[in-house]
Enzyme design. Structure first.
Site, PDB file in Angstrom:
ATOM      1  N   GLY A 180       9.656  28.138  10.955  1.00  0.00           N
ATOM      2  CA  GLY A 180      11.316  28.008  10.944  1.00  0.00           C
ATOM      3  C   GLY A 180      11.790  29.816  10.875  1.00  0.00           C
ATOM      4  O   GLY A 180      10.780  30.644  11.271  1.00  0.00           O
ATOM      5  N   SER A 181      12.918  29.968  10.400  1.00  0.00           N
ATOM      6  CA  SER A 181      13.281  31.481  10.350  1.00  0.00           C
ATOM      7  C   SER A 181      12.630  32.114   9.310  1.00  0.00           C
ATOM      8  O   SER A 181      12.466  31.804   8.075  1.00  0.00           O
ATOM      9  CB  SER A 181      14.668  31.363  10.257  1.00  0.00           C
ATOM     10  OG  SER A 181      15.143  30.638   8.937  1.00  0.00           O
ATOM     11  N   PRO A 182      12.668  33.401   9.525  1.00  0.00           N
ATOM     12  CA  PRO A 182      12.264  34.418   8.282  1.00  0.00           C
ATOM     13  C   PRO A 182      13.198  34.313   6.971  1.00  0.00           C
ATOM     14  O   PRO A 182      12.555  34.251   5.916  1.00  0.00           O
ATOM     15  CB  PRO A 182      12.717  35.672   8.820  1.00  0.00           C
ATOM     16  CG  PRO A 182      12.394  35.608  10.274  1.00  0.00           C
ATOM     17  CD  PRO A 182      12.943  34.331  10.585  1.00  0.00           C
TER      18      PRO A 182
ATOM     19  N   VAL B  98      14.688  31.457   5.869  1.00  0.00           N
ATOM     20  CA  VAL B  98      14.068  30.081   5.058  1.00  0.00           C
ATOM     21  C   VAL B  98      12.871  30.266   4.675  1.00  0.00           C
ATOM     22  O   VAL B  98      12.380  29.793   3.410  1.00  0.00           O
ATOM     23  CB  VAL B  98      14.428  28.616   6.074  1.00  0.00           C
ATOM     24  CG1 VAL B  98      14.000  27.714   5.057  1.00  0.00           C
ATOM     25  CG2 VAL B  98      15.866  28.897   6.381  1.00  0.00           C
ATOM     26  N   GLY B  99      11.936  31.147   5.434  1.00  0.00           N
ATOM     27  CA  GLY B  99      10.694  31.465   5.108  1.00  0.00           C
ATOM     28  C   GLY B  99      10.459  32.018   3.455  1.00  0.00           C
ATOM     29  O   GLY B  99       9.568  31.679   3.081  1.00  0.00           O
TER      30      GLY B  99
ATOM     31  N   GLU C 149       4.946  30.287   9.883  1.00  0.00           N
ATOM     32  CA  GLU C 149       5.347  30.793  11.107  1.00  0.00           C
ATOM     33  C   GLU C 149       6.745  31.095  11.417  1.00  0.00           C
ATOM     34  O   GLU C 149       7.619  30.299  11.627  1.00  0.00           O
ATOM     35  CB  GLU C 149       4.641  29.718  12.087  1.00  0.00           C
ATOM     36  CG  GLU C 149       3.200  29.195  11.891  1.00  0.00           C
ATOM     37  CD  GLU C 149       2.486  30.120  12.750  1.00  0.00           C
ATOM     38  OE1 GLU C 149       2.931  30.645  13.327  1.00  0.00           O
ATOM     39  OE2 GLU C 149       1.284  29.949  12.332  1.00  0.00           O
TER      40      GLU C 149
ATOM     41  N   CYS D 201      10.278  30.721  19.798  1.00  0.00           N
ATOM     42  CA  CYS D 201      10.229  31.702  18.935  1.00  0.00           C
ATOM     43  C   CYS D 201       9.543  33.027  19.663  1.00  0.00           C
ATOM     44  O   CYS D 201       9.657  34.191  19.324  1.00  0.00           O
ATOM     45  CB  CYS D 201       9.188  31.245  17.761  1.00  0.00           C
ATOM     46  SG  CYS D 201       7.708  30.596  18.285  1.00  0.00           S
TER      47      CYS D 201
HETATM   48  P1  NAD Z   1      15.173  27.130   9.987  1.00  0.00           P
HETATM   49  O1  NAD Z   1      14.527  28.178   9.095  1.00  0.00           O
HETATM   50  O2  NAD Z   1      16.740  26.906   9.870  1.00  0.00           O
HETATM   51  O3  NAD Z   1      14.637  25.746   9.615  1.00  0.00           O
HETATM   52  C1  NAD Z   1      13.287  25.044   9.773  1.00  0.00           C
HETATM   53  C2  NAD Z   1      13.119  24.017   8.659  1.00  0.00           C
HETATM   54  O4  NAD Z   1      13.447  24.355   7.429  1.00  0.00           O
HETATM   55  C3  NAD Z   1      13.937  22.862   9.208  1.00  0.00           C
HETATM   56  O5  NAD Z   1      12.986  21.722   9.059  1.00  0.00           O
HETATM   57  C4  NAD Z   1      14.970  22.764   8.018  1.00  0.00           C
HETATM   58  O6  NAD Z   1      15.586  21.590   7.384  1.00  0.00           O
HETATM   59  C5  NAD Z   1      14.491  23.774   6.964  1.00  0.00           C
HETATM   60  N1  NAD Z   1      15.514  24.603   6.117  1.00  0.00           N
HETATM   61  C6  NAD Z   1      16.499  25.236   6.345  1.00  0.00           C
HETATM   62  N2  NAD Z   1      17.059  25.684   5.564  1.00  0.00           N
HETATM   63  C7  NAD Z   1      16.519  25.315   4.262  1.00  0.00           C
HETATM   64  C8  NAD Z   1      16.725  25.936   2.834  1.00  0.00           C
HETATM   65  N3  NAD Z   1      17.634  26.505   2.470  1.00  0.00           N
HETATM   66  N4  NAD Z   1      15.777  25.251   1.998  1.00  0.00           N
HETATM   67  C9  NAD Z   1      14.612  24.627   2.480  1.00  0.00           C
HETATM   68  N5  NAD Z   1      14.408  24.013   3.759  1.00  0.00           N
HETATM   69  C10 NAD Z   1      15.286  24.452   4.449  1.00  0.00           C
HETATM   70  O7  NAD Z   1      14.895  27.304  11.549  1.00  0.00           O
HETATM   71  P2  NAD Z   1      15.316  26.640  12.898  1.00  0.00           P
HETATM   72  O8  NAD Z   1      16.741  26.946  13.065  1.00  0.00           O
HETATM   73  O9  NAD Z   1      14.822  25.172  12.780  1.00  0.00           O
HETATM   74  O10 NAD Z   1      14.401  27.321  13.828  1.00  0.00           O
HETATM   75  C11 NAD Z   1      14.597  28.435  14.610  1.00  0.00           C
HETATM   76  C12 NAD Z   1      13.726  29.668  13.754  1.00  0.00           C
HETATM   77  O11 NAD Z   1      12.451  29.129  13.715  1.00  0.00           O
HETATM   78  C13 NAD Z   1      13.757  30.819  14.677  1.00  0.00           C
HETATM   79  O12 NAD Z   1      13.433  31.984  13.698  1.00  0.00           O
HETATM   80  C14 NAD Z   1      12.331  30.848  15.464  1.00  0.00           C
HETATM   81  O13 NAD Z   1      11.804  32.287  15.690  1.00  0.00           O
HETATM   82  C15 NAD Z   1      11.582  30.070  14.516  1.00  0.00           C
HETATM   83  N6  NAD Z   1      10.358  29.550  15.177  1.00  0.00           N
HETATM   84  C16 NAD Z   1       9.106  30.091  14.754  1.00  0.00           C
HETATM   85  C17 NAD Z   1       7.948  29.625  15.320  1.00  0.00           C
HETATM   86  C18 NAD Z   1       6.488  30.111  14.947  1.00  0.00           C
HETATM   87  O14 NAD Z   1       5.786  29.457  15.780  1.00  0.00           O
HETATM   88  N7  NAD Z   1       6.425  31.111  14.699  1.00  0.00           N
HETATM   89  C19 NAD Z   1       8.234  28.348  16.156  1.00  0.00           C
HETATM   90  C20 NAD Z   1       9.470  27.989  16.686  1.00  0.00           C
HETATM   91  C21 NAD Z   1      10.620  28.518  15.911  1.00  0.00           C
END
Ligand code: NAD
Length: 471
Positions: free
Chosen positions: A192-194, A196-197, A214, A248
């Site tokens: 997911g996003s940095p 939320v990471g 990731e 991503c």
């Molecule tokens: P996101 O971080 O918003 O959400 C990812 C997951 O985290 C979802 O399942 C969501 O329910 C959960 N989440 C969201 N907010 C949260 C919080 N506050 N607390 C706990 N869990 C939470 O990301 P997204 O919008 O689903 O995806 C887009 C991002 O993911 C982009 O930054 C993209 O670059 C990245 N991405 C990375 C890869 C990789 O392999 N490196 C692949 C695909 C997407």
């Protein structure tokens, strides 16, 4: 079965018990699970394509290429290599360790949590599951709430194939994920996003759970003065506008040598037409996906407006159809360096073109931002390529291509710092879900180290002196 937040601790405990039992299970058991998963996916290719079409308007070819094949490929690669990966590895003794024997054992970490995003909703939930199962773990999957059709299909698949004690799907958004994060998982695999990471890593720290993160960020493409522009543009147009830019590792922006900027823009216009133009406009094209939801479309529109207000010019595209979540492939020039589109991850079909006059300048721009997930070099100059490789840091690099490095199963996939932590895919994915346990075996009786046991006589002191100097 749908789980409520109050059910999570019991589900977790169930998986903890199963994880203990799985440690004893033979490798054949893991392989059998992977084969069943593979068969299910082949039998349900059409369902997967339908689900990702409903969620993202993804063309069927893109569904096969980016959702199905990466997972089936991962399973087949794993089945072919697992016996080697899982076998304890003998390591040679160092001089001080002569007389001992040592091996690295690969044991399952235990109960794992896999949290996935929405952009490749099937692939990015199920591919990490392949690695988790290959390493002998149990797993709870938390697919994205923004891709509900695919998330529901994943739940159905898991219920058909596994006992909840082994693999379970928990649906939900932030509160549900946060409740899961209260549990002491042995490993958390987050995509997911940095932003939320950081939340995930902070939560993992409460239990010292290991993490694979990731993440995303701004992945640049450099097109230098020696690049074959037509070839570069064929690849860049595909890599950028695949999945409507919501990838991503899509090239986020292009740094082009000023002498090639015009040619690049012209070629992009022609290439977009060739790939996507339907009789009555790209919005009718069967080859072009959609933005996931209204929130992300509004985010991209704000980004585009911000760039235009700063003086950016639209070379191509710009069209938005809100009710269809459509945003045309859009190429921008004359973008101010502090525009959102050059500061934040775009994650959509906007492509800013930034000209540079010497390579140091382009490298300086990349190094002024957090380390990217991917970096792309389009060049026929060995010297330029070497300079970029040496002077930048990123999770991966592709030379004269883009996005493709993701599919090379013998390469690690992941980011660095802001773009991620830890690696996935193939052997690297297996290792992410395994504890590399060091096992040393000593002889009975006189051993090398016993020469240094107390009492510390003059002779022992002399021996230690020698060891410190020699080893
Ligand atoms: P996101 O971080 O918003 O959400 C990812 C997951 O985290 C979802 O399942 C969501 O329910 C959960 N989440 C969201 N907010 C949260 C919080 N506050 N607390 C706990 N869990 C939470 O990301 P997204 O919008 O689903 O995806 C887009 C991002 O993911 C982009 O930054 C993209 O670059 C990245 N991405 C990375 C890869 C990789 O392999 N490196 C692949 C695909 C997407």
């Amino acid at each position: 079965m749908s789980y409520r937040i109050e059910d999570y601790p019991a589900l977790f405990q169930l998986q903890q018990e199963k994880a203990l039992a799985l440690r004893q299970a033979p490798l054949q058991y893991r392989k059998k699970n992977l084969r069943r998963l593979l068969t299910w996916i082949y039998d349900h290719r059409a369902d997967i394509a339908a689900a990702v079409r409903q969620d993202l308007g993804k063309p069927a070819v893109e569904a096969d290429l980016s959702e199905v094949q990466p997972v089936t490929g991962e399973i087949k690669h794993t089945l072919a290599n697992l016996h080697r990966w899982a076998r304890p590895q003998k390591v040679a003794p160092t001089l001080l360790m002569v007389g001992t024997s040592a091996r690295v054992y690969y044991e399952p970490k235990g109960v794992c949590l896999i949290i996935a995003p929405w952009n490749f909703p099937f692939n990015l939930t199920v591919a990490p599951l392949v690695s988790a199962l290959a390493a002998g773990n149990t797993a709870i999957l938390k697919p994205s709430e923004r891709s509900p059709h695919t998330s529901a299909l994943i739940e159905k698949m898991v219920e058909e194939l596994f006992e909840p004690a082994e693999v379970a799907v928990v649906q939900g958004a932030v509160p549900e994920t946060q409740a899961l994060l209260d549990l002491p998982f042995d490993h958390i695999f987050f995509t997911g996003s940095p932003q939320v990471g950081k939340i995930i890593m902070a939560a993992a720290a409460r239990h010292l759970s290991s993490v694979t993160l990731e993440l995303g960020g701004k992945s640049p493409a450099i097109v230098d003065e020696t690049a074959h522009i037509k070839d570069a543009v064929k690849k860049l147009t595909w890599g950028k506008f695949l999945n409507c830019g919501q990838t991503c590792i899509a090239p986020d922006y292009v740094l082009v040598h000023a002498s090639k900027a015009q040619e690049l823009q012209q070629a992009l216009q022609e290439q977009v037409k060739e790939y996507y133009e339907a009789e009555d406009g790209i919005e009718r094209s069967a080859n072009y996906a959609r933005i996931i939801d209204a929130k992300h479309l509004a985010r991209l529109q704000t980004m585009l407006d911000d760039a235009l207000q700063g003086g950016a010019e639209v070379v191509l595209g710009g069209k938005v159809i809100e009710e269809d979540k459509f945003l045309a492939p859009t190429v921008l020039t004359e973008v101010k360096p502090d525009a959102q589109v050059l500061e934040e991850e775009i994650f959509g079909p906007l492509l800013p073109i930034v000209p540079y006059t010497n390579l140091d300048e382009a490298i300086g721009i990349i190094n002024s931002k957090p380390k990217p997930l991917a970096l792309y070099i389009f060049s026929r100059s060995k010297q330029n390529t070497r300079q970029i490789l040496r002077q930048t840091s990123s999770g991966s690099v592709a030379i004269n291509d883009n996005v493709l490095q993701y599919s090379h199963l013998n390469l690690p996939f992941g980011g660095i710092n802001n773009s991620g932590l830890g690696k996935a895919h193939g052997h690297y994915g297996f290792l992410a879900f395994s504890n590399e346990k060091a096992v040393l075996k000593q002889r009975i009786g006189l051993t090398g180290i016993s020469l240094f046991y107390p009492p510390y006589t003059k002779w022992v002191q002399k021996m230690v002196e020698l060891v410190v100097r020699l080893f």
